[in-house]
Design a protein around this motif. Structure first.
Motif, PDB file in Angstrom:
ATOM      1  N   GLU A 125      -8.400   7.250   4.518  1.00  0.00           N
ATOM      2  CA  GLU A 125      -8.042   8.231   3.482  1.00  0.00           C
ATOM      3  C   GLU A 125      -6.528   8.337   3.329  1.00  0.00           C
ATOM      4  OE1 GLU A 125      -9.815  12.176   3.249  1.00  0.00           O
ATOM      5  OE2 GLU A 125     -11.606  11.380   4.244  1.00  0.00           O
ATOM      6  N   LYS A 126      -5.834   8.349   4.452  1.00  0.00           N
ATOM      7  CA  LYS A 126      -4.374   8.434   4.410  1.00  0.00           C
ATOM      8  C   LYS A 126      -3.787   7.170   3.792  1.00  0.00           C
ATOM      9  CE  LYS A 126      -0.631  10.715   5.300  1.00  0.00           C
ATOM     10  NZ  LYS A 126      -0.356  12.007   4.673  1.00  0.00           N
ATOM     11  N   ARG A 127      -4.359   6.027   4.110  1.00  0.00           N
ATOM     12  CA  ARG A 127      -3.881   4.760   3.538  1.00  0.00           C
ATOM     13  C   ARG A 127      -4.001   4.782   2.009  1.00  0.00           C
ATOM     14  NH1 ARG A 127      -3.535  -0.042   5.400  1.00  0.00           N
ATOM     15  NH2 ARG A 127      -5.184  -0.916   4.088  1.00  0.00           N
ATOM     16  N   VAL A 128      -5.113   5.286   1.501  1.00  0.00           N
ATOM     17  CA  VAL A 128      -5.319   5.377   0.049  1.00  0.00           C
ATOM     18  C   VAL A 128      -4.294   6.342  -0.555  1.00  0.00           C
ATOM     19  CG1 VAL A 128      -6.909   6.161  -1.757  1.00  0.00           C
ATOM     20  CG2 VAL A 128      -7.743   4.689   0.103  1.00  0.00           C
ATOM     21  N   GLU A 129      -4.053   7.469   0.118  1.00  0.00           N
ATOM     22  CA  GLU A 129      -3.048   8.428  -0.360  1.00  0.00           C
ATOM     23  C   GLU A 129      -1.664   7.764  -0.414  1.00  0.00           C
ATOM     24  OE1 GLU A 129      -1.138  12.797   0.806  1.00  0.00           O
ATOM     25  OE2 GLU A 129      -2.351  11.724   2.285  1.00  0.00           O
ATOM     26  N   ILE A 130      -1.329   7.026   0.621  1.00  0.00           N
ATOM     27  CA  ILE A 130      -0.023   6.344   0.678  1.00  0.00           C
ATOM     28  C   ILE A 130       0.078   5.302  -0.443  1.00  0.00           C
ATOM     29  CG2 ILE A 130       1.405   4.756   2.050  1.00  0.00           C
ATOM     30  CD1 ILE A 130       0.118   6.191   4.568  1.00  0.00           C
ATOM     31  N   GLY A 131      -0.928   4.444  -0.558  1.00  0.00           N
ATOM     32  CA  GLY A 131      -0.906   3.412  -1.591  1.00  0.00           C
ATOM     33  C   GLY A 131      -0.811   4.003  -2.988  1.00  0.00           C
ATOM     34  N   THR A 132      -1.562   5.052  -3.244  1.00  0.00           N
ATOM     35  CA  THR A 132      -1.551   5.705  -4.552  1.00  0.00           C
ATOM     36  C   THR A 132      -0.180   6.295  -4.855  1.00  0.00           C
ATOM     37  OG1 THR A 132      -3.910   6.215  -4.355  1.00  0.00           O
ATOM     38  CG2 THR A 132      -2.644   7.514  -5.937  1.00  0.00           C
ATOM     39  N   ASN A 133       0.395   6.998  -3.899  1.00  0.00           N
ATOM     40  CA  ASN A 133       1.688   7.644  -4.129  1.00  0.00           C
ATOM     41  C   ASN A 133       2.840   6.644  -4.204  1.00  0.00           C
ATOM     42  OD1 ASN A 133       1.428  10.651  -4.364  1.00  0.00           O
ATOM     43  ND2 ASN A 133       0.148  10.249  -2.581  1.00  0.00           N
ATOM     44  N   LEU A 134       2.742   5.549  -3.468  1.00  0.00           N
ATOM     45  CA  LEU A 134       3.758   4.502  -3.610  1.00  0.00           C
ATOM     46  C   LEU A 134       3.713   3.910  -5.019  1.00  0.00           C
ATOM     47  CD1 LEU A 134       3.562   2.749  -0.149  1.00  0.00           C
ATOM     48  CD2 LEU A 134       5.631   3.686  -1.187  1.00  0.00           C
ATOM     49  N   TYR A 144      -3.801   0.708 -13.500  1.00  0.00           N
ATOM     50  CA  TYR A 144      -3.049  -0.200 -12.636  1.00  0.00           C
ATOM     51  C   TYR A 144      -3.084   0.304 -11.188  1.00  0.00           C
ATOM     52  CZ  TYR A 144       0.821  -2.587 -10.396  1.00  0.00           C
ATOM     53  OH  TYR A 144       1.581  -3.307  -9.512  1.00  0.00           O
ATOM     54  N   ILE A 145      -2.840   1.598 -10.998  1.00  0.00           N
ATOM     55  CA  ILE A 145      -2.823   2.183  -9.650  1.00  0.00           C
ATOM     56  C   ILE A 145      -4.176   1.980  -8.978  1.00  0.00           C
ATOM     57  CG2 ILE A 145      -2.646   4.349  -8.349  1.00  0.00           C
ATOM     58  CD1 ILE A 145      -0.571   5.246 -10.510  1.00  0.00           C
ATOM     59  N   GLU A 146      -5.250   2.268  -9.697  1.00  0.00           N
ATOM     60  CA  GLU A 146      -6.598   2.103  -9.145  1.00  0.00           C
ATOM     61  C   GLU A 146      -6.848   0.651  -8.751  1.00  0.00           C
ATOM     62  OE1 GLU A 146     -11.129   2.449 -10.806  1.00  0.00           O
ATOM     63  OE2 GLU A 146      -9.730   4.049 -11.396  1.00  0.00           O
ATOM     64  N   HIS A 147      -6.415  -0.278  -9.601  1.00  0.00           N
ATOM     65  CA  HIS A 147      -6.582  -1.707  -9.324  1.00  0.00           C
ATOM     66  C   HIS A 147      -5.820  -2.101  -8.051  1.00  0.00           C
ATOM     67  CE1 HIS A 147      -5.573  -6.012  -9.675  1.00  0.00           C
ATOM     68  NE2 HIS A 147      -6.820  -6.103 -10.095  1.00  0.00           N
ATOM     69  N   GLU A 148      -4.572  -1.664  -7.931  1.00  0.00           N
ATOM     70  CA  GLU A 148      -3.750  -1.994  -6.760  1.00  0.00           C
ATOM     71  C   GLU A 148      -4.347  -1.421  -5.477  1.00  0.00           C
ATOM     72  OE1 GLU A 148      -0.734  -4.010  -6.436  1.00  0.00           O
ATOM     73  OE2 GLU A 148      -1.866  -4.647  -8.191  1.00  0.00           O
ATOM     74  N   VAL A 149      -4.791  -0.176  -5.537  1.00  0.00           N
ATOM     75  CA  VAL A 149      -5.372   0.465  -4.347  1.00  0.00           C
ATOM     76  C   VAL A 149      -6.655  -0.266  -3.931  1.00  0.00           C
ATOM     77  CG1 VAL A 149      -6.483   2.574  -3.504  1.00  0.00           C
ATOM     78  CG2 VAL A 149      -4.292   2.712  -4.701  1.00  0.00           C
ATOM     79  N   LYS A 150      -7.437  -0.678  -4.900  1.00  0.00           N
ATOM     80  CA  LYS A 150      -8.703  -1.368  -4.596  1.00  0.00           C
ATOM     81  C   LYS A 150      -8.478  -2.785  -4.097  1.00  0.00           C
ATOM     82  CE  LYS A 150     -13.051  -2.812  -6.659  1.00  0.00           C
ATOM     83  NZ  LYS A 150     -13.810  -2.985  -7.892  1.00  0.00           N
ATOM     84  N   LEU A 153      -4.259  -2.979  -1.517  1.00  0.00           N
ATOM     85  CA  LEU A 153      -4.120  -2.148  -0.314  1.00  0.00           C
ATOM     86  C   LEU A 153      -4.902  -2.690   0.894  1.00  0.00           C
ATOM     87  CD1 LEU A 153      -2.733   0.364   0.820  1.00  0.00           C
ATOM     88  CD2 LEU A 153      -4.721   1.692   0.079  1.00  0.00           C
ATOM     89  N   PRO A 154      -6.106  -3.224   0.724  1.00  0.00           N
ATOM     90  CA  PRO A 154      -6.815  -3.762   1.889  1.00  0.00           C
ATOM     91  C   PRO A 154      -6.064  -4.893   2.600  1.00  0.00           C
ATOM     92  CG  PRO A 154      -8.343  -3.450   0.078  1.00  0.00           C
ATOM     93  CD  PRO A 154      -6.957  -3.235  -0.477  1.00  0.00           C
ATOM     94  N   ARG A 155      -5.172  -5.576   1.883  1.00  0.00           N
ATOM     95  CA  ARG A 155      -4.396  -6.676   2.470  1.00  0.00           C
ATOM     96  C   ARG A 155      -3.072  -6.201   3.059  1.00  0.00           C
ATOM     97  NH1 ARG A 155      -5.395  -8.617  -2.675  1.00  0.00           N
ATOM     98  NH2 ARG A 155      -3.157  -8.721  -3.049  1.00  0.00           N
ATOM     99  N   ALA A 156      -2.812  -4.887   2.985  1.00  0.00           N
ATOM    100  CA  ALA A 156      -1.515  -4.348   3.422  1.00  0.00           C
ATOM    101  C   ALA A 156      -1.676  -3.447   4.644  1.00  0.00           C
ATOM    102  CB  ALA A 156      -0.870  -3.553   2.287  1.00  0.00           C
ATOM    103  N   VAL A 157      -0.570  -3.300   5.356  1.00  0.00           N
ATOM    104  CA  VAL A 157      -0.492  -2.316   6.420  1.00  0.00           C
ATOM    105  C   VAL A 157       0.298  -1.133   5.865  1.00  0.00           C
ATOM    106  CG1 VAL A 157       1.655  -3.212   7.456  1.00  0.00           C
ATOM    107  CG2 VAL A 157       0.042  -1.965   8.874  1.00  0.00           C
ATOM    108  N   CYS A 158      -0.069   0.066   6.268  1.00  0.00           N
ATOM    109  CA  CYS A 158       0.684   1.264   5.895  1.00  0.00           C
ATOM    110  C   CYS A 158       1.382   1.788   7.140  1.00  0.00           C
ATOM    111  CB  CYS A 158      -0.234   2.334   5.312  1.00  0.00           C
ATOM    112  SG  CYS A 158      -0.878   1.904   3.681  1.00  0.00           S
ATOM    113  N   LEU A 159       2.608   2.232   6.948  1.00  0.00           N
ATOM    114  CA  LEU A 159       3.446   2.696   8.056  1.00  0.00           C
ATOM    115  C   LEU A 159       3.897   4.121   7.806  1.00  0.00           C
ATOM    116  CD1 LEU A 159       5.637  -0.506   8.291  1.00  0.00           C
ATOM    117  CD2 LEU A 159       3.810   0.153   9.869  1.00  0.00           C
ATOM    118  N   GLU A 160       4.017   4.879   8.895  1.00  0.00           N
ATOM    119  CA  GLU A 160       4.440   6.279   8.849  1.00  0.00           C
ATOM    120  C   GLU A 160       5.694   6.455   9.688  1.00  0.00           C
ATOM    121  OE1 GLU A 160       1.523   9.646   9.553  1.00  0.00           O
ATOM    122  OE2 GLU A 160       2.656   9.668  11.440  1.00  0.00           O
TER     123      GLU A 160
END
Length: 174
Positions: A125-134, A144-150, A153-160
């Motif tokens: 859930e946090k990863r989706v929030e991060i990807g969407t807000n980025l 476009y945002i929905e397409h990128e998140v879908k 995002l699965p191919r990316a790492v999210c960092l905090e």
């Protein structure tokens, strides 16, 4: 506010001690720093790289007002991730576009440096929030945002990045 006033005084917190700004007359407020982090889309993330060499890499970021943390995305492997896994201490520098005073050639630039600890985000859930807000930092095109998140995002790492210390200053290029 996510950074206590004790940090600004250079007080030891845990084992870390952060330096006071030498050119303190150029220091900007915590609120101005946060404004820059919210509005500017990118900065340079610095980590301790191979053989003790610093490694700085341009990154897009999202500053979350809800928790005062910075979030990033990137490749699931590589120099940056290897460095973070070896040492989670990082710094992140962001600068604004600057401005010129009337009839002056010199650019005035505000910059922020955040010191803190970086970790990989695993909560989906946090990863989706991060990807969407980025994505929203660059476009408001929801399709476009929905397409990128879908798809991306699965191919990316999210960092905090959890800030431990932050300073900002205004510099005149003259």
């Amino acid at each position: 506010m996510f950074i206590s006033e004790k940090f600004w005084e250079g007080i030891v917190i845990g084992e870390a001690m952060f330096r006071e700004m030498r050119r303190f007359k150029q220091q900007i407020t915590n609120e101005e720093c946060i404004e820059i982090l919210k509005n500017e889309p990118r900065g340079v993330l610095s980590v301790l790289g191979d053989d003790g060499y610093p490694y700085g890499i341009p990154m897009d970021h999202w500053y979350s007002e809800a928790d005062g943390k910075l979030y990033f995305h990137g490749a699931k492997e590589g120099h940056k991730l290897d460095a973070i896994k070896a040492c989670d201490k990082v710094s992140y520098c962001v600068m604004d576009k600057g401005f010129r005073k009337e009839n002056d050639w010199a650019l005035n630039i505000r910059s922020v440096v955040v010191f803190g600890r970086m970790k990989i985000v695993t909560d989906e859930e946090k990863r989706v929030e991060i990807g969407t807000n980025l994505c929203r930092k660059f476009t408001d095109d929801e399709a476009y945002i929905e397409h990128e998140v879908k798809n991306a995002l699965p191919r990316a790492v999210c960092l905090e990045l959890t800030p431990e210390h932050m300073t900002g200053k205004l510099v005149n290029e003259s």
